[in-house]
Scaffold this motif. Structure first.
Motif, mmCIF file in Angstrom:
data_model
loop_
_atom_site.group_PDB
_atom_site.id
_atom_site.type_symbol
_atom_site.label_atom_id
_atom_site.label_comp_id
_atom_site.label_asym_id
_atom_site.label_seq_id
_atom_site.Cartn_x
_atom_site.Cartn_y
_atom_site.Cartn_z
ATOM 1 N N GLU A 267 0.830 -1.198 0.000
ATOM 2 C CA GLU A 267 0.000 0.000 0.000
ATOM 3 C C GLU A 267 0.866 1.251 0.000
ATOM 4 O OE1 GLU A 267 -3.896 1.562 2.429
ATOM 5 O OE2 GLU A 267 -2.077 1.124 3.499
ATOM 6 N N VAL B 289 -10.137 -3.199 8.087
ATOM 7 C CA VAL B 289 -10.051 -2.206 9.154
ATOM 8 C C VAL B 289 -11.409 -1.908 9.784
ATOM 9 C CG1 VAL B 289 -7.969 -1.094 8.299
ATOM 10 C CG2 VAL B 289 -10.182 -0.235 7.586
ATOM 11 N N LEU B 290 -12.502 -2.284 9.103
ATOM 12 C CA LEU B 290 -13.817 -2.015 9.678
ATOM 13 C C LEU B 290 -14.140 -3.068 10.744
ATOM 14 C CD1 LEU B 290 -16.019 -1.079 6.595
ATOM 15 C CD2 LEU B 290 -15.208 0.429 8.386
ATOM 16 N N LEU C 165 -13.519 5.807 -1.295
ATOM 17 C CA LEU C 165 -12.460 5.182 -0.500
ATOM 18 C C LEU C 165 -12.903 4.773 0.898
ATOM 19 C CD1 LEU C 165 -9.597 7.675 -1.319
ATOM 20 C CD2 LEU C 165 -10.051 5.517 -2.425
ATOM 21 N N GLU D 149 -21.525 -3.230 9.854
ATOM 22 C CA GLU D 149 -21.321 -1.922 9.249
ATOM 23 C C GLU D 149 -22.662 -1.293 8.876
ATOM 24 O OE1 GLU D 149 -19.222 1.056 8.872
ATOM 25 O OE2 GLU D 149 -18.436 -0.736 9.864
ATOM 26 N N LYS D 150 -23.587 -2.131 8.383
ATOM 27 C CA LYS D 150 -24.933 -1.631 8.055
ATOM 28 C C LYS D 150 -25.620 -1.073 9.290
ATOM 29 C CE LYS D 150 -25.938 -2.477 3.699
ATOM 30 N NZ LYS D 150 -25.409 -1.453 2.864
ATOM 31 N N ILE E 177 -8.112 -4.222 2.432
ATOM 32 C CA ILE E 177 -7.728 -3.402 3.586
ATOM 33 C C ILE E 177 -8.933 -2.657 4.124
ATOM 34 C CG2 ILE E 177 -6.247 -1.509 4.347
ATOM 35 C CD1 ILE E 177 -4.263 -2.379 2.201
ATOM 36 N N LYS E 178 -9.776 -2.174 3.184
ATOM 37 C CA LYS E 178 -10.972 -1.443 3.597
ATOM 38 C C LYS E 178 -11.840 -2.293 4.520
ATOM 39 C CE LYS E 178 -12.412 1.108 -0.214
ATOM 40 N NZ LYS E 178 -13.448 1.291 -1.222
ATOM 41 N N PRO F 185 -11.552 5.400 6.733
ATOM 42 C CA PRO F 185 -10.259 4.916 7.244
ATOM 43 C C PRO F 185 -9.138 5.036 6.216
ATOM 44 C CG PRO F 185 -11.980 3.318 7.702
ATOM 45 C CD PRO F 185 -12.590 4.365 6.847
ATOM 46 N N LEU F 186 -9.458 4.779 4.966
ATOM 47 C CA LEU F 186 -8.423 4.853 3.934
ATOM 48 C C LEU F 186 -7.989 6.295 3.697
ATOM 49 C CD1 LEU F 186 -6.658 3.482 1.948
ATOM 50 C CD2 LEU F 186 -8.536 3.323 0.360
ATOM 51 N N ARG G 40 -5.548 7.468 6.169
ATOM 52 C CA ARG G 40 -4.188 6.968 5.997
ATOM 53 C C ARG G 40 -3.507 7.528 4.752
ATOM 54 N NH1 ARG G 40 -4.452 1.741 4.905
ATOM 55 N NH2 ARG G 40 -6.720 1.733 5.042
ATOM 56 N N GLU H 138 -22.836 12.447 12.770
ATOM 57 C CA GLU H 138 -22.680 11.618 13.963
ATOM 58 C C GLU H 138 -22.335 12.471 15.183
ATOM 59 O OE1 GLU H 138 -20.887 7.143 14.635
ATOM 60 O OE2 GLU H 138 -19.937 8.481 13.242
ATOM 61 N N LYS I 31 -22.638 7.184 5.350
ATOM 62 C CA LYS I 31 -23.508 6.988 6.503
ATOM 63 C C LYS I 31 -22.727 6.399 7.661
ATOM 64 C CE LYS I 31 -26.903 5.096 3.901
ATOM 65 N NZ LYS I 31 -28.081 4.295 3.655
ATOM 66 N N PRO I 32 -23.073 6.611 8.907
ATOM 67 C CA PRO I 32 -24.115 7.517 9.384
ATOM 68 C C PRO I 32 -23.640 8.971 9.356
ATOM 69 C CG PRO I 32 -23.025 6.465 11.224
ATOM 70 C CD PRO I 32 -22.400 5.909 9.977
ATOM 71 N N ALA I 33 -24.459 9.829 8.781
ATOM 72 C CA ALA I 33 -24.079 11.235 8.708
ATOM 73 C C ALA I 33 -24.412 11.944 10.009
ATOM 74 C CB ALA I 33 -24.808 11.883 7.539
ATOM 75 N N GLN J 231 -7.045 -2.802 -2.112
ATOM 76 C CA GLN J 231 -7.775 -1.721 -1.474
ATOM 77 C C GLN J 231 -9.025 -2.234 -0.779
ATOM 78 O OE1 GLN J 231 -7.883 1.776 -3.933
ATOM 79 N NE2 GLN J 231 -9.866 2.331 -3.150
ATOM 80 N N SER K 236 -23.144 4.500 0.768
ATOM 81 C CA SER K 236 -23.296 4.057 2.155
ATOM 82 C C SER K 236 -22.055 4.369 2.986
ATOM 83 C CB SER K 236 -23.604 2.562 2.207
ATOM 84 O OG SER K 236 -22.479 1.833 1.802
ATOM 85 N N HIS L 122 -24.141 0.054 11.926
ATOM 86 C CA HIS L 122 -23.428 1.281 12.275
ATOM 87 C C HIS L 122 -23.993 2.458 11.489
ATOM 88 C CE1 HIS L 122 -19.339 3.591 12.209
ATOM 89 N NE2 HIS L 122 -20.230 4.182 12.951
ATOM 90 N N GLN L 123 -24.313 2.183 10.206
ATOM 91 C CA GLN L 123 -24.817 3.260 9.359
ATOM 92 C C GLN L 123 -26.241 3.660 9.716
ATOM 93 O OE1 GLN L 123 -24.160 1.716 5.478
ATOM 94 N NE2 GLN L 123 -21.954 2.039 5.586
#
Lengths: 408, 363
Positions: free
Chosen positions: A126, A190-191, B238, A354-355, A186-187, B241-242, B245, B175, B171-173, A183, B168, A357-358
């Motif tokens: 990366e 990290v979640l 992206l 994640e859903k 890693i995405k 988190p990305l 970094r 916060e 989201k969540p916006a 990408q 998505s 969380h959103q």
């Protein structure tokens, strides 16, 4: 008088700068790496194998060139304490500078992925300038990653290309794989509420012979590279494999199906009707009811009938409706089986966390620390499926229908 | 002050290019995480008030530069010291932008080139433009603006059709609204929006003073919208988190584009935006420092100052930090609160208050 000469003087000074070749690399000094394979040695160091393109032997690069006589790739192996040291050590063996901007495949051996995980390796890729984050990652199952990149392939002369194409086609046409790039990996890694998936590859046949030109001299070949299974990662390490029907179920939930065959049984005949999905959409919604997370997955598929091996009257909308219902049940079973499997291994590969969380950040904060181990396995997932048969191919009723009529 | 005039449309373009410049490329307002686009929009709205403060100062002294009217407002001695500090501020800003430009170019395109060479080549062009004066700067702006618009359009189109956008990720916006406001007032308001303070050195060249208010508000709103849109794109492609970094999120976004298996690796778009933006910001800052120095020390031909001051910017850009992390830390933690806040907000408000009282006395 002086002024007159000042402009030409400066122009002359700028000339060498204009060419912009401060750190130029001539093409003939570069060794283009098409695939990079990493294994683990017994003493804990990495073993890297580099698949380099041998440009003279790739057909099409030079019309009527020396293609077919020699392998279109060359491989070099080196060891080192980290991926960068490995490639530095390898360049002492290659007469050229290893060039990674066109590396399209990163192969990790199953052993390395299980024991050490990818977390420590990927930073080098990366951070580096040449390596692209669109490089695909795959895992070589039950074999060394180094062996995998040494196998020659027939139709696509560069084996890395062949592997990527198989990956993309099986993902697109059969819905059995996920093409994961750096990408994306890693995405997801990290979640907290999502885990990455990586496709596995195996080689069937005699690997040693497949590394030589013998591989290309018979129509069958000595060994074939195959996509096989989807690897599930947790905390950066390979946990287990998803195989068979569960592959498809996983992809249904992930909304990654583009085209896929669905076979259903009819009148006790196995796989009697085959349905080809041409359009698919999966919606995942997360809610909290009475402090408990509830996930609803809604799958909507549209497609055609492709094979009918039993006499059914598909001109009758009622029959179509019954077939649709059978299809819905089948897809639902596949999706639920995949979800149960993930819950059993306590890995949220679908990103349900994640859903949540959103949609509900407040309750996610409470659930987050124990999501994968406590809440995800006990999750209520409600799967609903809508499947539509839009067309029946070039014919309406199967000819079997007429055959049966005669015997009546 | 030189004898030159620029039109409102030129001012409009100057303001947009100047503000977009490097802020388009670096992670902006990332302290606010997913809601950074909101922080950007709020900062843009707040900076419209700032703009009206600068405009009010200009309206009191429509033919004078900032470094001239400080003298009129707070007296010869203090005013001259303040003007001198402003010139140093502009020089330092120019050096910072030049450094950022050099590092960006080096870290992904020319890893083996010395930083000094990249910066030196840039500053030579800047010196030449500054030497030619504000009209040339403005006309160059018009030309480059068209290229920037085309690049932006092309880029948005490609990102849209390559199917990378995943809403998505946004989201969540909303916060944490306190985090957003905190970001606005500690970072985003000062870079890039507060930086329009340099335009107090350019407003007097405007040929139609009446339209200035509208032009400024339009430029700031468009910049704010463009930056927010870019941030939304980056986040949706992206994920947060990305971006956190990445040194250059837009570059990572551009590198993710793959259309039809052949339209990929479009890093050159980034390089173009980088060079145009970097050039423009350094030029405007250096020009304002040059013109300010000329008027403060009564130098007849300001263009003669272009060489020495340009070289100063180059050397300052070399010595301000020993590595990029240090540079960024200074830029995010120290510079906004201890330098930009007083120079961009406190001092102008202070000047305006005194100017207001003085002018009321006259009546």
């Amino acid at each position: 008088m002086n002024r007159k000469w000042i402009i030409p003087f400066f122009m002359a000074i700028y000339l060498p700068l204009l060419s912009g070749c401060w750190s130029s690399h001539e093409l003939k000094d570069l060794a283009i790496v098409s695939a990079y394979a990493l294994d683990k040695n017994e003493d804990g160091t990495y073993v890297g194998t580099f698949q380099l393109i041998n440009p003279m032997n790739v057909p099409g690069a030079l019309q009527g060139g020396a293609s077919g006589q020699n392998p279109s790739i060359a491989t070099y192996t080196a060891t080192g304490g980290n991926p960068l040291e490995v490639s530095d050590n390898a360049s002492t063996k290659v007469s050229r500078d290893l060039y990674f901007a066109h590396t399209s495949l990163l192969v990790i051996s199953e052993e390395l992925a299980r024991e050490e995980g990818l977390a420590t390796i990927l930073d080098a890729m990366e951070r580096g300038l040449e390596f692209r984050t669109t490089t695909k990652i795959v895992i070589s199952r039950d074999m060394k990653a180094g062996d995998f990149v040494q196998v020659l392939t027939a139709i696509d002369q560069v084996p890395a290309e062949k592997a990527i194409k198989s990956l993309e086609f099986t993902e697109k046409l059969y819905g059995e794989n996920v093409a994961t790039d750096l990408q994306k990996f890693i995405k997801a890694a990290v979640l907290k509420g999502k885990e990455p998936l990586v496709s596995g590859f195996t080689v069937e046949g005699d690997i040693e012979k497949a590394k030589t030109m013998e591989q290309l001299q018979s129509s069958e070949g000595e060994a074939t590279i195959e996509v096989n299974g989807i690897g599930v990662f947790k905390e950066g390490k390979l946990m287990n494999w998803i195989e068979g029907d569960k592959n498809e179920g996983t992809l249904w939930v992930l909304d990654q199906i583009q085209q896929a065959p669905v076979n259903i049984d009819w009148d006790d005949k196995k796989a009697a009707i085959s349905y080809k999905v041409v359009r698919q959409k999966t919606n995942v919604e997360a809610q909290t009811k009475d402090e408990k997370p509830v996930i609803s997955v809604h799958i909507r598929a549209e497609g055609d009938l492709r094979v009918i091996e039993v006499p059914v009257n598909v001109t009758d909308p009622h029959v179509i409706f019954r077939i649709e219902q059978a299809l819905q049940q089948k897809i639902k079973d596949e999706a639920e089986a995949a979800i149960h499997e993930a819950q059993k291994t306590k890995t949220d590969i679908f990103g349900f966390g994640e859903k949540l969380h959103q949609s509900d950040p407040d309750s996610w904060k409470k659930l987050e620390p124990k999501w994968q181990d406590v809440y995800f396995p006990a999750l209520d997932v409600d799967v609903t499926v809508e499947a539509f048969i839009r067309r029946t191919g070039m014919r309406n009723n199967p000819y079997l229908f007429n055959l049966n009529k005669k015997s009546d | 002050m030189e004898k030159a005039k620029i039109s409102t449309i030129q001012l409009f373009i100057l303001m947009i290019l100047f503000q977009l410049s490097n802020s388009l490329l670096i992670p902006l307002a990332m302290k606010a995480g997913r809601d950074s686009w909101l922080a950007i929009l709020i900062a843009a709205a707040v900076s419209i008030f700032l703009f009206f403060i600068y405009r009010a100062l200009y309206l009191y002294y429509p033919s004078l530069l900032l470094t001239d009217y400080t003298e009129k407002i707070i007296g010869k001695f203090l005013g001259r010291i303040l003007a001198f500090l402003y010139i140093l501020f502009f020089l330092y800003c120019a050096a910072r932008v030049l450094r950022e430009f050099g590092v960006m170019l080096l870290s992904f395109a020319f890893p083996e080139t010395p930083l000094f060479v990249a910066c030196a080549l840039m500053i030579l062009v800047v010196i030449y433009t500054v030497f030619k004066g504000i009209e040339v700067v403005a006309r160059t702006g018009e030309l480059l603006f068209v290229i920037m618009i085309m690049l932006a359009f092309f880029l948005f189109l490609l990102i849209a059709i390559s199917g990378l956008i995943d809403i998505s990720n946004l989201k969540p916006a909303f916060e944490d609204s306190s985090k957003v406001l905190n970001t606005v007032f500690t970072e985003t308001l000062y870079v890039p929006f507060g930086e329009i303070i340099v335009f107090t050195m350019i407003f007097p060249y405007l040929n139609q003073a009446k339209k200035m208010g509208k032009t400024g508000v339009a430029a700031i709103s468009i910049t704010g919208a463009a930056l927010a849109l870019t941030t939304i794109l980056n986040i949706s492609v992206l994920g947060v988190p990305l971006i956190e970094r990445s040194l250059f999120p837009l570059l990572t976004t551009i590198q993710s584009i793959q259309v039809g298996g052949f339209l990929q690796r479009l890093d050159v778009i980034f390089i173009l935006a980088l060079v145009i933006g970097g050039f423009f910001k350094v030029t405007v800052y250096t020009y304002c420092a040059v013109i300010g120095t000329a008027s403060l020390f009564n130098i007849k031909e300001p263009s003669k100052l272009a060489y020495p001051m340009g070289l100063t910017v180059l050397f300052v850009s070399m010595i301000i930090a020993s590595n990029y992390s240090e540079h960024i830390q200074e830029g995010l933690k120290i510079f906004p609160l201890y330098v930009q806040l007083p120079f961009q907000i406190i001092l102008p408000v202070f000047l305006l208050t005194i100017a207001f009282i003085k002018n009321r006395k006259k009546e």
